[in-house]
Design a protein around this motif. Sequence first.
Motif, PDB file in Angstrom:
ATOM      1  N   GLY A  13       0.799  -1.226   0.000  1.00 18.79           N
ATOM      2  CA  GLY A  13       0.000   0.000   0.000  1.00 18.79           C
ATOM      3  C   GLY A  13       0.823   1.262   0.000  1.00 18.79           C
ATOM      4  O   GLY A  13       1.773   1.419  -0.764  1.00 18.79           O
ATOM      5  N   ALA A  14       0.447   2.183   0.887  1.00 15.94           N
ATOM      6  CA  ALA A  14       1.081   3.503   0.947  1.00 15.94           C
ATOM      7  C   ALA A  14       2.567   3.397   1.291  1.00 15.94           C
ATOM      8  O   ALA A  14       3.379   4.163   0.778  1.00 15.94           O
ATOM      9  CB  ALA A  14       0.373   4.383   1.967  1.00 15.94           C
ATOM     10  N   GLU A  15       2.934   2.438   2.148  1.00 17.46           N
ATOM     11  CA  GLU A  15       4.348   2.277   2.510  1.00 17.46           C
ATOM     12  C   GLU A  15       5.173   1.889   1.288  1.00 17.46           C
ATOM     13  O   GLU A  15       6.279   2.387   1.091  1.00 17.46           O
ATOM     14  CB  GLU A  15       4.506   1.221   3.595  1.00 17.46           C
ATOM     15  N   PHE A  19       8.146   4.129  -0.411  1.00 15.43           N
ATOM     16  CA  PHE A  19       9.481   3.556  -0.592  1.00 15.43           C
ATOM     17  C   PHE A  19       9.944   3.729  -2.035  1.00 15.43           C
ATOM     18  O   PHE A  19      11.072   4.175  -2.282  1.00 15.43           O
ATOM     19  CB  PHE A  19       9.474   2.073  -0.216  1.00 15.43           C
ATOM     20  N   LEU A  20       9.083   3.396  -2.991  1.00 16.06           N
ATOM     21  CA  LEU A  20       9.451   3.520  -4.399  1.00 16.06           C
ATOM     22  C   LEU A  20       9.693   4.975  -4.781  1.00 16.06           C
ATOM     23  O   LEU A  20      10.619   5.280  -5.542  1.00 16.06           O
ATOM     24  CB  LEU A  20       8.363   2.905  -5.277  1.00 16.06           C
ATOM     25  N   GLN A  21       8.893   5.875  -4.251  1.00 15.80           N
ATOM     26  CA  GLN A  21       9.080   7.296  -4.540  1.00 15.80           C
ATOM     27  C   GLN A  21      10.436   7.770  -4.005  1.00 15.80           C
ATOM     28  O   GLN A  21      11.159   8.494  -4.685  1.00 15.80           O
ATOM     29  CB  GLN A  21       7.957   8.112  -3.915  1.00 15.80           C
ATOM     30  N   ASN A  22      10.791   7.359  -2.804  1.00 14.19           N
ATOM     31  CA  ASN A  22      12.075   7.743  -2.225  1.00 14.19           C
ATOM     32  C   ASN A  22      13.242   7.144  -2.987  1.00 14.19           C
ATOM     33  O   ASN A  22      14.292   7.764  -3.125  1.00 14.19           O
ATOM     34  CB  ASN A  22      12.145   7.338  -0.752  1.00 14.19           C
ATOM     35  N   GLU A  23      13.089   5.918  -3.487  1.00 11.00           N
ATOM     36  CA  GLU A  23      14.147   5.269  -4.253  1.00 11.00           C
ATOM     37  C   GLU A  23      14.367   5.965  -5.594  1.00 11.00           C
ATOM     38  O   GLU A  23      15.489   6.040  -6.072  1.00 11.00           O
ATOM     39  CB  GLU A  23      13.797   3.795  -4.491  1.00 11.00           C
ATOM     40  N   ASN A  24      13.303   6.452  -6.189  1.00 11.45           N
ATOM     41  CA  ASN A  24      13.397   7.065  -7.515  1.00 11.45           C
ATOM     42  C   ASN A  24      13.902   8.500  -7.478  1.00 11.45           C
ATOM     43  O   ASN A  24      14.424   8.990  -8.467  1.00 11.45           O
ATOM     44  CB  ASN A  24      12.037   7.021  -8.218  1.00 11.45           C
TER      45      ASN A  24
END
Length: 50
Positions: A13-15, A19-24
């Motif tokens: 979900g949101a987590e 996580f993906l947003q922070n990695e990108n």
Amino acid sequence: MARPTKLGLVLEGAEAEEFLQNENSTVFTSKQLAFFRKAKRIYRANRNKF
């Protein structure tokens, strides 16, 4: 040879989206950049000891 490691971490979900947003889009603070620069200077000054 290195063996794969299972961490057992499952994000949903949101987590997972966060996580993906922070990695990108990795962004470093000025304090973090200063730390990296200092570490680089220390390494270069002591390179033959490593």
